[in-house]
Design a protein around this motif. Structure first.
Motif, mmCIF file in Angstrom:
data_model
loop_
_atom_site.group_PDB
_atom_site.id
_atom_site.type_symbol
_atom_site.label_atom_id
_atom_site.label_comp_id
_atom_site.label_asym_id
_atom_site.label_seq_id
_atom_site.Cartn_x
_atom_site.Cartn_y
_atom_site.Cartn_z
ATOM 1 N N VAL A 55 -2.661 -0.370 2.166
ATOM 2 C CA VAL A 55 -1.207 -0.402 2.347
ATOM 3 C C VAL A 55 -0.537 0.042 1.057
ATOM 4 O O VAL A 55 -0.948 -0.349 -0.034
ATOM 5 C CB VAL A 55 -0.728 -1.837 2.704
ATOM 6 N N GLY A 56 0.490 0.862 1.188
ATOM 7 C CA GLY A 56 1.244 1.293 0.020
ATOM 8 C C GLY A 56 2.318 2.292 0.391
ATOM 9 O O GLY A 56 2.494 2.633 1.565
ATOM 10 N N THR A 57 3.023 2.768 -0.619
ATOM 11 C CA THR A 57 4.125 3.704 -0.378
ATOM 12 C C THR A 57 3.710 5.160 -0.545
ATOM 13 O O THR A 57 4.428 6.049 -0.134
ATOM 14 C CB THR A 57 5.309 3.403 -1.321
ATOM 15 N N ASN A 58 2.566 5.400 -1.155
ATOM 16 C CA ASN A 58 2.079 6.764 -1.349
ATOM 17 C C ASN A 58 0.899 6.986 -0.398
ATOM 18 O O ASN A 58 -0.187 6.443 -0.602
ATOM 19 C CB ASN A 58 1.653 6.961 -2.805
ATOM 20 N N LEU A 59 1.106 7.790 0.621
ATOM 21 C CA LEU A 59 0.104 7.987 1.659
ATOM 22 C C LEU A 59 -1.196 8.560 1.095
ATOM 23 O O LEU A 59 -2.288 8.117 1.466
ATOM 24 C CB LEU A 59 0.667 8.879 2.766
ATOM 25 N N ASN A 60 -1.119 9.528 0.211
ATOM 26 C CA ASN A 60 -2.333 10.105 -0.385
ATOM 27 C C ASN A 60 -3.102 9.070 -1.196
ATOM 28 O O ASN A 60 -4.330 9.034 -1.174
ATOM 29 C CB ASN A 60 -2.000 11.318 -1.246
ATOM 30 N N ALA A 61 -2.373 8.226 -1.915
ATOM 31 C CA ALA A 61 -3.022 7.206 -2.737
ATOM 32 C C ALA A 61 -3.740 6.170 -1.878
ATOM 33 O O ALA A 61 -4.860 5.763 -2.200
ATOM 34 C CB ALA A 61 -1.996 6.515 -3.633
ATOM 35 N N ILE A 62 -3.131 5.751 -0.774
ATOM 36 C CA ILE A 62 -3.800 4.736 0.051
ATOM 37 C C ILE A 62 -4.974 5.333 0.815
ATOM 38 O O ILE A 62 -5.960 4.638 1.076
ATOM 39 C CB ILE A 62 -2.822 3.977 0.976
ATOM 40 N N LYS A 63 -4.907 6.615 1.148
ATOM 41 C CA LYS A 63 -6.067 7.272 1.772
ATOM 42 C C LYS A 63 -7.223 7.330 0.772
ATOM 43 O O LYS A 63 -8.376 7.067 1.121
ATOM 44 C CB LYS A 63 -5.708 8.673 2.249
ATOM 45 N N ALA A 64 -6.916 7.674 -0.467
ATOM 46 C CA ALA A 64 -7.947 7.736 -1.509
ATOM 47 C C ALA A 64 -8.521 6.344 -1.781
ATOM 48 O O ALA A 64 -9.733 6.196 -1.992
ATOM 49 C CB ALA A 64 -7.365 8.327 -2.792
ATOM 50 N N GLU A 65 -7.671 5.338 -1.744
ATOM 51 C CA GLU A 65 -8.119 3.956 -1.959
ATOM 52 C C GLU A 65 -9.080 3.515 -0.851
ATOM 53 O O GLU A 65 -10.118 2.909 -1.125
ATOM 54 C CB GLU A 65 -6.902 3.029 -1.995
ATOM 55 N N ARG A 126 5.764 0.376 7.879
ATOM 56 C CA ARG A 126 6.263 -0.993 7.834
ATOM 57 C C ARG A 126 7.747 -1.026 7.466
ATOM 58 O O ARG A 126 8.272 -2.057 7.129
ATOM 59 C CB ARG A 126 5.489 -1.805 6.807
ATOM 60 N N GLY A 127 8.379 0.106 7.474
ATOM 61 C CA GLY A 127 9.793 0.155 7.095
ATOM 62 C C GLY A 127 9.955 0.353 5.606
ATOM 63 O O GLY A 127 9.012 0.601 4.884
ATOM 64 N N ARG A 128 11.145 0.213 5.171
ATOM 65 C CA ARG A 128 11.458 0.454 3.762
ATOM 66 C C ARG A 128 11.283 -0.828 2.949
ATOM 67 O O ARG A 128 11.556 -1.908 3.422
ATOM 68 C CB ARG A 128 12.884 0.968 3.627
ATOM 69 N N THR A 129 10.830 -0.646 1.701
ATOM 70 C CA THR A 129 10.677 -1.800 0.824
ATOM 71 C C THR A 129 12.050 -2.213 0.316
ATOM 72 O O THR A 129 12.968 -1.397 0.204
ATOM 73 C CB THR A 129 9.764 -1.471 -0.372
ATOM 74 N N GLU A 130 12.184 -3.489 0.005
ATOM 75 C CA GLU A 130 13.480 -4.022 -0.441
ATOM 76 C C GLU A 130 13.942 -3.351 -1.726
ATOM 77 O O GLU A 130 13.182 -3.214 -2.671
ATOM 78 C CB GLU A 130 13.348 -5.528 -0.702
ATOM 79 N N GLY A 131 15.189 -2.961 -1.745
ATOM 80 C CA GLY A 131 15.783 -2.378 -2.941
ATOM 81 C C GLY A 131 15.331 -0.965 -3.243
ATOM 82 O O GLY A 131 15.750 -0.394 -4.228
ATOM 83 N N GLN A 132 14.469 -0.413 -2.440
ATOM 84 C CA GLN A 132 13.997 0.950 -2.663
ATOM 85 C C GLN A 132 14.158 1.739 -1.384
ATOM 86 O O GLN A 132 14.422 1.209 -0.321
ATOM 87 C CB GLN A 132 12.525 0.946 -3.086
ATOM 88 N N LYS A 134 11.718 3.696 -0.199
ATOM 89 C CA LYS A 134 10.388 4.182 0.115
ATOM 90 C C LYS A 134 9.853 3.503 1.366
ATOM 91 O O LYS A 134 10.035 2.313 1.576
ATOM 92 C CB LYS A 134 9.426 3.904 -1.041
ATOM 93 N N ILE A 135 9.180 4.270 2.167
ATOM 94 C CA ILE A 135 8.530 3.728 3.362
ATOM 95 C C ILE A 135 7.164 3.190 2.967
ATOM 96 O O ILE A 135 6.433 3.816 2.201
ATOM 97 C CB ILE A 135 8.372 4.818 4.443
ATOM 98 N N LYS A 136 6.811 2.020 3.502
ATOM 99 C CA LYS A 136 5.498 1.438 3.253
ATOM 100 C C LYS A 136 4.581 1.828 4.408
ATOM 101 O O LYS A 136 4.916 1.641 5.565
ATOM 102 C CB LYS A 136 5.614 -0.076 3.135
ATOM 103 N N TYR A 137 3.416 2.381 4.052
ATOM 104 C CA TYR A 137 2.453 2.824 5.048
ATOM 105 C C TYR A 137 1.300 1.828 5.145
ATOM 106 O O TYR A 137 0.890 1.232 4.158
ATOM 107 C CB TYR A 137 1.876 4.199 4.681
ATOM 108 N N ASP A 138 0.785 1.709 6.352
ATOM 109 C CA ASP A 138 -0.382 0.875 6.634
ATOM 110 C C ASP A 138 -1.421 1.819 7.241
ATOM 111 O O ASP A 138 -1.267 2.293 8.358
ATOM 112 C CB ASP A 138 0.006 -0.227 7.617
ATOM 113 N N TYR A 139 -2.474 2.114 6.477
ATOM 114 C CA TYR A 139 -3.476 3.106 6.866
ATOM 115 C C TYR A 139 -4.763 2.409 7.281
ATOM 116 O O TYR A 139 -5.334 1.618 6.528
ATOM 117 C CB TYR A 139 -3.735 4.040 5.682
#
Length: 168
Positions: A55-65, A126-132, A134-139
């Motif tokens: 889970v995170g806001t950067n799709l490429n980063a969470i795929k790599a994780e 998961r929608g936008r994070t509070e105060g930002q 950015k969309i949160k992705y669940d991969y």
């Protein structure tokens, strides 16, 4: 007698379902469903599977994780299996030096995970994070490693023994 068994079966079914509903109400819990069921991806004698989530806001980063976690898991599982096979097959520990064996084993584990295949994946938001903004992705992703490739590498290496799919 059949009526008694039928009545007891109905009562048991009703009370067991009721306890789940009661638990959910009392704890204010909700049941979550994973997108992939582990029972659909059972290891076989020719394949290992891994279901990963990140889970995170950067799709490429969470795929790599998720990929890195699967690679680490597969590498470890392959090395553990090969160590067990080696203990059964090698009767004389002097046949292969310990340092050469360990480095060969690590090399096989590392190169095997380079052939990981994605079987299925799903991305949720998961929608936008509070105060930002950015969309949160669940991969979610299911990976597979083909043990036939591992077997080829082991048999082409200098480990001092040969393996077959039955060994895994």
């Amino acid at each position: 007698m059949k009526k008694a068994i039928l009545i007891l079966s109905i009562v048991f079914t009703i009370t067991s379902c009721g306890s789940k509903v009661k638990y959910l109400k009392e704890t204010n819990a909700s049941e979550l469903k994973e997108p992939f069921k582990a029972k659909d991806y059972q290891d076989t004698d020719t394949e290992f599977y891994s279901i990963r989530n990140s889970v995170g806001t950067n799709l490429n980063a969470i795929k790599a994780e998720a990929l890195a976690a699967a690679q680490g898991e597969f590498s470890q599982r392959i090395k553990v299996n090969l160590k067990s096979i080696a203990e059964l097959k090698l009767t004389n520990k002097d046949e292969v030096s310990t340092s050469n064996f360990s480095s060969s084993l690590n090399a096989i584990g590392s190169s095997s995970v380079k052939k990981i295949k994605i079987i299925d994946s799903k991305i949720y938001t998961r929608g936008r994070t509070e105060g930002q903004n950015k969309i949160k992705y669940d991969y979610w992703v299911v990976y597979r490693v083909d043990l036939n490739e591992v077997i080829k590498q082991v048999n082409n290496s200098n480990l001092g023994f040969k393996v077959s799919k039955d060994d895994f």
